[in-house]
Write a protein that holds these residues in place. Sequence first.
Motif, PDB file in Angstrom:
ATOM      1  N   THR A 293      55.815 116.838 124.238  1.00 30.41           N
ATOM      2  CA  THR A 293      55.100 115.796 123.140  1.00 30.41           C
ATOM      3  C   THR A 293      54.154 114.642 124.000  1.00 30.41           C
ATOM      4  N   PRO A 294      53.220 114.387 123.220  1.00 32.06           N
ATOM      5  CA  PRO A 294      52.688 113.454 123.424  1.00 32.06           C
ATOM      6  C   PRO A 294      53.502 112.062 123.181  1.00 32.06           C
ATOM      7  N   THR A 295      53.538 111.416 124.356  1.00 33.71           N
ATOM      8  CA  THR A 295      54.495 109.556 124.000  1.00 33.71           C
ATOM      9  C   THR A 295      53.291 108.897 123.172  1.00 33.71           C
ATOM     10  N   LEU A 296      54.074 108.839 122.125  1.00 28.63           N
ATOM     11  CA  LEU A 296      52.986 107.629 121.014  1.00 28.63           C
ATOM     12  C   LEU A 296      53.979 106.720 120.477  1.00 28.63           C
ATOM     13  N   HIS A 297      55.214 106.645 120.885  1.00 33.26           N
ATOM     14  CA  HIS A 297      55.814 105.648 120.930  1.00 33.26           C
ATOM     15  C   HIS A 297      55.173 104.112 120.159  1.00 33.26           C
ATOM     16  N   LEU A 298      53.932 103.885 121.363  1.00 35.26           N
ATOM     17  CA  LEU A 298      53.773 102.390 121.453  1.00 35.26           C
ATOM     18  C   LEU A 298      52.898 102.144 120.120  1.00 35.26           C
ATOM     19  N   LEU A 299      51.905 103.563 120.160  1.00 35.81           N
ATOM     20  CA  LEU A 299      50.527 104.102 119.248  1.00 35.81           C
ATOM     21  C   LEU A 299      51.513 103.601 117.488  1.00 35.81           C
ATOM     22  N   ALA A 300      53.030 103.749 117.474  1.00 35.65           N
ATOM     23  CA  ALA A 300      53.959 104.320 116.179  1.00 35.65           C
ATOM     24  C   ALA A 300      53.608 103.029 115.808  1.00 35.65           C
ATOM     25  N   GLN A 301      54.708 102.065 116.875  1.00 31.54           N
ATOM     26  CA  GLN A 301      54.904 101.175 116.369  1.00 31.54           C
ATOM     27  C   GLN A 301      54.021 100.537 115.780  1.00 31.54           C
ATOM     28  N   GLY A 302      53.119 100.662 115.764  1.00 26.23           N
ATOM     29  CA  GLY A 302      51.782  99.677 115.425  1.00 26.23           C
ATOM     30  C   GLY A 302      51.721 100.162 113.290  1.00 26.23           C
ATOM     31  N   GLY A 303      52.403 101.485 113.394  1.00 24.13           N
ATOM     32  CA  GLY A 303      52.381 101.720 112.141  1.00 24.13           C
ATOM     33  C   GLY A 303      51.796 103.423 111.882  1.00 24.13           C
ATOM     34  N   LEU A 304      52.768 104.829 112.150  1.00 21.38           N
ATOM     35  CA  LEU A 304      52.187 105.854 112.890  1.00 21.38           C
ATOM     36  C   LEU A 304      51.899 106.418 111.056  1.00 21.38           C
ATOM     37  N   ASP A 305      50.808 106.951 111.157  1.00 21.93           N
ATOM     38  CA  ASP A 305      50.172 107.280 109.749  1.00 21.93           C
ATOM     39  C   ASP A 305      49.280 108.917 109.483  1.00 21.93           C
ATOM     40  N   ASN A 306      48.875 109.069 108.695  1.00 22.74           N
ATOM     41  CA  ASN A 306      48.123 110.766 108.650  1.00 22.74           C
ATOM     42  C   ASN A 306      46.769 110.266 109.118  1.00 22.74           C
TER      43      ASN A 306
ATOM     44  N   ARG B  28      45.950 108.491 111.441  1.00 21.95           N
ATOM     45  CA  ARG B  28      45.655 108.251 113.502  1.00 21.95           C
ATOM     46  C   ARG B  28      46.524 109.290 113.948  1.00 21.95           C
ATOM     47  N   VAL B  29      47.020 110.193 113.316  1.00 24.29           N
ATOM     48  CA  VAL B  29      47.843 111.515 113.943  1.00 24.29           C
ATOM     49  C   VAL B  29      47.864 112.948 113.340  1.00 24.29           C
ATOM     50  N   VAL B  30      47.361 114.001 114.132  1.00 28.43           N
ATOM     51  CA  VAL B  30      47.567 114.610 113.087  1.00 28.43           C
ATOM     52  C   VAL B  30      48.078 116.282 114.161  1.00 28.43           C
ATOM     53  N   PHE B  31      48.735 117.174 113.703  1.00 29.41           N
ATOM     54  CA  PHE B  31      50.280 118.153 114.106  1.00 29.41           C
ATOM     55  C   PHE B  31      48.983 118.825 114.644  1.00 29.41           C
TER      56      PHE B  31
ATOM     57  N   ALA C 179      53.107 119.933 118.029  1.00 32.29           N
ATOM     58  CA  ALA C 179      53.527 118.335 118.187  1.00 32.29           C
ATOM     59  C   ALA C 179      52.512 117.146 117.911  1.00 32.29           C
ATOM     60  N   PHE C 180      52.964 116.441 117.491  1.00 36.97           N
ATOM     61  CA  PHE C 180      51.640 115.393 116.421  1.00 36.97           C
ATOM     62  C   PHE C 180      50.763 114.680 118.088  1.00 36.97           C
ATOM     63  N   VAL C 181      49.726 114.717 118.216  1.00 39.84           N
ATOM     64  CA  VAL C 181      48.796 114.338 118.522  1.00 39.84           C
ATOM     65  C   VAL C 181      47.597 113.139 117.771  1.00 39.84           C
ATOM     66  N   PRO C 182      46.655 112.115 118.828  1.00 37.58           N
ATOM     67  CA  PRO C 182      46.475 111.688 118.181  1.00 37.58           C
ATOM     68  C   PRO C 182      44.982 112.258 117.647  1.00 37.58           C
TER      69      PRO C 182
ATOM     70  N   GLU D   6      53.397 118.584 109.146  1.00 35.86           N
ATOM     71  CA  GLU D   6      52.975 117.639 108.696  1.00 35.86           C
ATOM     72  C   GLU D   6      52.697 116.974 108.177  1.00 35.86           C
ATOM     73  N   GLU D   7      53.485 117.965 106.640  1.00 35.60           N
ATOM     74  CA  GLU D   7      54.548 117.240 105.844  1.00 35.60           C
ATOM     75  C   GLU D   7      55.844 116.740 105.535  1.00 35.60           C
ATOM     76  N   VAL D   8      56.424 117.308 106.908  1.00 35.38           N
ATOM     77  CA  VAL D   8      57.307 116.978 106.916  1.00 35.38           C
ATOM     78  C   VAL D   8      57.315 115.430 107.550  1.00 35.38           C
ATOM     79  N   GLY D   9      56.038 115.443 108.924  1.00 38.21           N
ATOM     80  CA  GLY D   9      56.163 114.378 108.729  1.00 38.21           C
ATOM     81  C   GLY D   9      57.113 113.708 110.204  1.00 38.21           C
ATOM     82  N   THR D  10      57.048 112.418 111.070  1.00 36.38           N
ATOM     83  CA  THR D  10      57.686 112.223 112.006  1.00 36.38           C
ATOM     84  C   THR D  10      58.733 110.902 110.731  1.00 36.38           C
TER      85      THR D  10
END
Length: 1022
Positions: free
Chosen positions: A405-418, A420-423, A429-432, A570-574
Motif C-alpha cells: 500500500t503506497p504511503t499517501l498520508h502526507l498527500l492525503a493531509q492536504g485533501g484526498l480526492d478522486n 489526486r488518487v485512484v484505485f 490499493a490507492f495510488v496517486p 474506489e466508490e467506497v473511498g478512503t
Amino acid sequence: MTQKFRIGNGHSIDVRQPIRFRFDGVEYSAWQGDTLASALLANGVDVVARSFKYHRPRGIFSAGVEEPNALVEVGEKGRHHPNLRATEVLLHDGLEARGQNAWPSVRWDIGSMAQLVAPLLGAGFYYKTFMRPAWAWPWYETAIRRAAGLGRAPSHPDGGRHDKRRLFCDVLVVGAGPAGLMAALAAANGGARVLIADERDTPGGLLLDDSVTLDGMPCHAWVEYMVTRLETMANVRLLRRTTVHGRYRHHRYQLLQRDEQGTLLIAVNARHTIMATGAIERPLMFPNNDVPGVMLSGAVRRYLRGYGVVPGLRPVILTNNDSGYACAQALCEAGITPVAILDQREEVPSHSPGPMDGLAEVSCLAGVRIKAVHGRKRIKRISLESAGVERHIDCDLLCVSGGWTPTLHLLAQGGLDNQRVVFSDDWGAFVPVESMSLPDLTPAGSCAGVAGLVDILLSGREAGIRAVQGLESKSAVRLPAIPCPVFACTETSPLVSGVGSNEVGEGASTFVDLQHDVQVKDLELALREGYRSIEHVKRYTTLGMGTDQGRTSNINGMSIVAQRLSRPVEEVGTTTFRPPFSPVPLGSLAGRESGERLDATRYSPMHDWHQQHGAVFMPSSLWVRPQYYRLQEQCLHGRRLQVERQPDRSRLNQHQTAAGRAGEGTETLHEAACREARNVRERVGIADVSTLGKIELQGPDVAEFLDRIYLNNPGKAPLHKARYGLMLREDGRVFDDGTVVRIADQRFLISTTTVNAGAVLAHLEFHQQMVWPELKVMIEPVTEQWAVVALAGPRSREVLARTFPDDDVSNEAFPFLAYRETTFDAGPARLFRISFSGELAYEVAVPADNGLALWQRLLEQGADLGIAPYGLEAMDYLRIEKGHLIVGADIDGRVTPMDIGMGGMLRGENDCVGRRSLALPALSDRSRQRLSGFRSCDGHSAIPAGAQLLLRPWSGEPQRSLGRITSPGYSVMQEDPIALGLVEPVEKGATLYAVAPLTDQCVQVEVTDTVFHDPKGERLRA
C-alpha cells in the motif's frame, strides 16, 4: 541469555558492542544497533503484548512504524513512556521495557478471560449495554474507564529533553529510500538547499533488505556511499530517526526527531516537497491470523539482513504477490529452508523457484486457501486447502504478504480526492494519479505507484529535477548500474506481475485490525445495521483507530466493505488521514514550556519593590500583580507614609469572614482594599498598571484601520488626544475596551485589558493580513517596553507637578483625555490624563528600565501628601463605584454595547467589525439583560459574586433567574456593599434577591444606577 535465533551479523548492528536490557523483569542480551523488537525475536520472546479488546496474545508483526501489536512502555515505572512500538525503540544498555494491556504479565494475563465472552463484545457493544439497571451505572462507569485506553499514563515528569527548532529549505525530501536518495542528489546538484528526513536510524528504506547489486556494490554499501556523498555536500542536511508527521498550509511541515535523551520538534518551511515515503506491506486475512509467529514477509527480510535474526526455524511463506518469493530467497541465503511457499494465486508465476534461486527443494503450492492456524502463544501448524486437497503443515513462522500500500498520508493531509488518487487493481490499493501535480509537492517511488527498481530510481531523479526548476543545474545525476536481478521484482520494487485477491478465510477469528481486535464479522455487522459510509463503519467498529492508524488494516477493511456491498473499492473511498502520521508525545508538543514554564510568568519592572513592601500577589493573565498591601508603617526617603485604619468594623461582617485575613495582623483583605481605596478618594494613590496591553499602530491607513476595528471611530481623535474605544467580535458581542491615543498624525497607541492583550493583537493582525491587506498599517506590541504608573486622587496633580516641574499640568494646559510627551531622567516619558478610578488621575509611562526609578520618585514627591500604593482589590472597588467595566466579569463574551449601556456609540454609519451583527433581532430584543447597579439593602451584607437575581428569597424551590451579579464590591464613600450586574428590565429602586446556592447566601439588593459616586464626573475633570 543466549540469543538462540541470532544466526549471524547484520548491516544494522555492531556485534563488538554487547548490551543488556530487561523486558517484563527478565534480563536479555543484544547488540548495539538492535531495536527492542529485533532483540526480543533474537532471544525467542514470542508474546510481547496483548490486544485491546480480547487480550489475545500478540507477537511482533512488522519491522517499522506500521507495527500494530508490539506496543510497550519503556523506562522506570512512573517515568515511563507508554505506547512505544518495539520496532522503533532503539536499544541502549540498561533499557527497561514492559508489555502493555496485561496483568500480571503478557504471558499470563487475567484479562484474556474476555475471550470467553467474545460473542457479547461485538462491534458497537458499548452502545447497547450498560443501560440497565440504571442504579448500577456507577459500577459500569468505573469498569469502562479502567478498561479504556492503551497503556498507562506516567505519574511523574519523564525527565527527558524536549526541544523545538525551525528550519527552512528549498526542497524537503521525506524518506531516504532509493527514490528519496536519488531525489535529494538531483535537487542538491541543482543548487537547492535540501533537507532529508527519514524515520529510521539507517537510511536506505527497503533497499537495505535486498540482495541486488548497484554499481557493483551490495545494496547497503551503495546506500552508505550515497549517504556519505550527500552528507559531504554543504547544501544538504540529513535528519535520521525523524518522522514528518504533519503537512499544513503555506508549505509548512512538522517533524519529530527522537533519540535516547528525548525529542526535537522541528517546524519546517519548504518551497517544494518530494514525498518518497515508500509503501507498507499488507497482511492476509485468514482464521487466527493474529497468532504470534505470523509476520509480514518484508519484516522477516528486514530482521534477517539488518539484524541477523530469523524469527522462526520452520518458516512457511504465504503470499498473493511476488514479494513472498523474495522472502523465501532471503531465508535460503541465511541457511533456513522454508517448509513451503503457499501462493493464493491460481498459477505460480513464471519466475517461480529454480536451481539458481536456492529454492529448488522448496514445495510451492498455488491456489491455496488457509482454513485454520493452530497455536495460542506461538503458531504450531496451519491447515490449508489446495486443488481440493486439505493439508496440514507444521511450522513456527508464517511469513505473509498481501501486497503493498503506497504511503499517501502526507498527500492525503492536504485533501484526498478522486483528482489526486485512484484505485489500482495491480497494486490493490490507492495510488496517486499519473497526472497529479501540486505546485509544492511531488510523489516519487513506490508511494507514487512506481514499481521496479530502475523506475523507482528514475522517478526519484525526475522529482528532484522538477523541484529545482528555475535553479541553474550544476550537473546531471547518473542512474546506478543495476544487474538483472533474480526476479523481475525485488523488495525495492514491491510489485511486478500484480497482486492476487486477498480472499477472506472462513472462521470466527479472522482479524482485519490487529490492534483493536476488529474482525471481518464486525464489519459485516456494521453493514447489517445500516452503516454504509466507510467513515461510519470505521467509527462503529474502531477500524484503523489505533496508534497504527490503520496502516496494515484500512485497505483490507475497505475491500471487505466494497465486496459485501458489491461496489468498487474506489466508490467506497478512503477514510480521512489527519496529522500526526504517527503518535507525538505530549512532552514534545509542550517542549520546555512545562511545569513553571507552562505559562510564561511575567513581572513588572516594579515587582521587587512590591515584594519588599508587603504586597500580596495574585495572577492576572500571565502577569503577577499586587492584590493589596499589608498594613504596616513604611518609610521612604526618611518620610513616613500615612495610612489610616478602617472605621467601624461592625458594618463589614460578611466581608471579613469571606475575604480572610490579609496579613500577619488582624486586617482582612476587604479592610486592606477599603483602606487603599479611601486613600485614593481622599488623598492620592499610586498603582502599577504596566501589565495593561499596549500596541502601537502606524501607517498612512492607520486611522481608517482603527475605525473599522472599533465601534466609535477612534481614528478621528485629534492629535495628542485619547478616546475610549470599544471593540466588537464578528458576532456583535463586546470583545475588549481601552483607550486609543493619537500620538502622531499617522501613529496611534492603544491600550487593552491585561487578560486580552494577546487576543487583541491576534485580532488586529488577522484583519490586517487577511481581511484588509490593502490597508498600509504596521502593528507592534510594546507592552513589555513601557512601565506605566497610575496616579489617582485629588492631590495627584501636585505629585505630578513636583515630578515633572518643567511641564504645565494644570487643568487648562493638560485637560481630561490629553496626552503629552516629555522626559524623565533624560529619557522619554509619556503623560496621559485618563482615569479608571473616577478621580483626578494620570498615567505615566517610561521605558521599562526606568520604571522603578519613576515609581520611587512619585512616592518620594507625594510622601507628605499621603501617597500610598493600592492593588487590584482596591482598584476593583474604585471602578465599581464609578460603574466602569472589566473584561471577563461584566464583559464576559455574551454582552452587546446596548447591554452595558453603550448603545450611544452606534451613532453614525461606521461599518466596523461586528456592527452589522447588532442588527440581528435577538441582539436588540428589549427583554435582554442590561447592566445595572445594586446596593445591599441592609447596608452590611456582602453581595455574592456570580449570584443569580431572583424575585423571591431562596427556599430551594426552582425560580426563574432574572440576571446575575458580575462584579461585587464595596463603596468606601457610602460605606455600603455594592455591585454591578446584568438583569432583565426592572424599575430602579426595585428589590431583588442575590442568591448563591453553592455558598448558601441570599442577600436582598436594591436596583440602582450603575454609577455610585460622582455621577457627573466632576472629580476626574477637576
